[in-house]
Design a protein around this motif. Sequence first.
Motif, PDB file in Angstrom:
ATOM      1  N   GLU A  10      88.342  84.524 -16.300  1.00 36.62           N
ATOM      2  CA  GLU A  10      88.922  83.050 -16.119  1.00 36.62           C
ATOM      3  C   GLU A  10      90.449  83.289 -15.233  1.00 36.62           C
ATOM      4  O   GLU A  10      90.843  82.202 -14.678  1.00 36.62           O
ATOM      5  CB  GLU A  10      89.003  82.168 -17.483  1.00 36.62           C
ATOM      6  N   LEU A  11      90.924  84.133 -15.834  1.00 41.20           N
ATOM      7  CA  LEU A  11      92.263  84.312 -15.191  1.00 41.20           C
ATOM      8  C   LEU A  11      92.128  84.693 -13.568  1.00 41.20           C
ATOM      9  O   LEU A  11      92.817  84.378 -12.652  1.00 41.20           O
ATOM     10  CB  LEU A  11      93.066  85.375 -15.827  1.00 41.20           C
ATOM     11  N   ARG A  12      91.076  85.435 -13.192  1.00 43.33           N
ATOM     12  CA  ARG A  12      90.705  85.746 -11.987  1.00 43.33           C
ATOM     13  C   ARG A  12      90.360  84.553 -11.229  1.00 43.33           C
ATOM     14  O   ARG A  12      90.693  84.652  -9.748  1.00 43.33           O
ATOM     15  CB  ARG A  12      89.888  86.992 -11.712  1.00 43.33           C
ATOM     16  N   ALA A  13      89.857  83.679 -11.850  1.00 42.97           N
ATOM     17  CA  ALA A  13      89.316  82.413 -11.386  1.00 42.97           C
ATOM     18  C   ALA A  13      90.397  81.383 -10.768  1.00 42.97           C
ATOM     19  O   ALA A  13      90.455  80.892  -9.721  1.00 42.97           O
ATOM     20  CB  ALA A  13      88.405  81.663 -12.461  1.00 42.97           C
ATOM     21  N   ILE A  14      91.635  81.849 -11.517  1.00 44.37           N
ATOM     22  CA  ILE A  14      93.087  81.138 -10.939  1.00 44.37           C
ATOM     23  C   ILE A  14      93.221  81.808  -9.578  1.00 44.37           C
ATOM     24  O   ILE A  14      93.466  81.005  -8.548  1.00 44.37           O
ATOM     25  CB  ILE A  14      94.133  81.205 -11.947  1.00 44.37           C
ATOM     26  N   ARG A  15      93.271  83.049  -9.611  1.00 49.41           N
ATOM     27  CA  ARG A  15      93.837  83.536  -8.203  1.00 49.41           C
ATOM     28  C   ARG A  15      92.739  83.223  -7.064  1.00 49.41           C
ATOM     29  O   ARG A  15      93.188  82.986  -5.858  1.00 49.41           O
ATOM     30  CB  ARG A  15      93.653  84.984  -8.435  1.00 49.41           C
ATOM     31  N   ASP A  16      91.434  83.288  -7.284  1.00 47.49           N
ATOM     32  CA  ASP A  16      90.514  83.206  -6.464  1.00 47.49           C
ATOM     33  C   ASP A  16      90.255  81.554  -6.280  1.00 47.49           C
ATOM     34  O   ASP A  16      89.193  81.206  -5.435  1.00 47.49           O
ATOM     35  CB  ASP A  16      89.131  83.993  -6.695  1.00 47.49           C
ATOM     36  N   ALA A  17      90.845  80.846  -6.738  1.00 52.17           N
ATOM     37  CA  ALA A  17      90.602  79.176  -6.659  1.00 52.17           C
ATOM     38  C   ALA A  17      90.691  78.976  -5.092  1.00 52.17           C
ATOM     39  O   ALA A  17      91.419  79.553  -4.299  1.00 52.17           O
ATOM     40  CB  ALA A  17      91.659  78.394  -7.302  1.00 52.17           C
ATOM     41  N   PRO A  18      89.765  77.932  -4.401  1.00 52.36           N
ATOM     42  CA  PRO A  18      89.831  77.671  -3.090  1.00 52.36           C
ATOM     43  C   PRO A  18      91.177  76.729  -2.627  1.00 52.36           C
ATOM     44  O   PRO A  18      91.345  77.036  -1.458  1.00 52.36           O
ATOM     45  CB  PRO A  18      88.602  76.815  -3.040  1.00 52.36           C
ATOM     46  N   THR A  19      91.804  76.106  -3.643  1.00 50.43           N
ATOM     47  CA  THR A  19      92.971  75.359  -3.202  1.00 50.43           C
ATOM     48  C   THR A  19      93.975  75.558  -4.365  1.00 50.43           C
ATOM     49  O   THR A  19      93.787  75.694  -5.632  1.00 50.43           O
ATOM     50  CB  THR A  19      92.550  73.958  -2.992  1.00 50.43           C
ATOM     51  N   LEU A  20      95.141  74.996  -3.942  1.00 53.10           N
ATOM     52  CA  LEU A  20      96.429  75.038  -4.869  1.00 53.10           C
ATOM     53  C   LEU A  20      96.073  74.291  -5.875  1.00 53.10           C
ATOM     54  O   LEU A  20      96.260  74.397  -7.233  1.00 53.10           O
ATOM     55  CB  LEU A  20      97.565  74.686  -4.143  1.00 53.10           C
TER      56      LEU A  20
END
Length: 242
Positions: free
Chosen positions: A99-109
């Motif tokens: 879930e934390l890596r999903a923050i980093r890998d999100a498509p937009t800010l």
Amino acid sequence: GAKEAVLVAWGIDTEGRKHLLHLAVGNKESEDCWIEFFRHMVARGLRMPTTVTSDGAPGLINAIRVVFDKAVRIRCWYHRLSNLRSKLPDAAAPEVMAELRAIRDAPTLDAARVQADRVINRYRSQYPAMVACLKDDLEALLAVHRVPVRHRINVRTTNLVERSFVEERRRTKVIPRLLDEKSAMKLVFATLIRCAQRWMRISVSDLERHQLRLLRQKLGIDPPQPDTQQDDTTGNKETTAA
């Protein structure tokens, strides 16, 4: 005897070339040392970088704010994820880290902010130390989403610095004692400059260069062009990784 660090800065220009910008002996925890280090580069002609990627050393962060006040400061995701992992039990770590890596890998800010809020709200009671660590300097973590999508992998960590030090240590560890500081720095420089010559360039399209120009204008680094429209999908690539 007493040990001192070698301070190093790498940069990536808008043509995708990686440059060894500067190296010097200094105290890596000292704000004054980092300010002097950065100002030396500025005195030699370094323009205000679009972004600066660093770890969480307080002295380094303060120096970036002083010298590169208009640049986007990006917190190294590799170091932060390591900090977050250390505050989680082994059983829960795989799910939470995903879930934390999903923050980093999100498509937009915006998507990254939503995911960060989701993680904070979900785990604030169960893992308060992890949540506090995530919230600390969160804006600098999210700042990676201000750069073009393809380039985020290149500026989200200080791996450009870390990988070069792997090469440097491989050569210096076989020498039991260097005669003086000058001989040590000559060996370090020779190693790092060879790394710079071998590394491949990053691909930068004309559209991405346009995005970089828009971001620099938005940050107040460069003056706006008469027919340039501001765009929230702007990015960066003139990066100093310290």
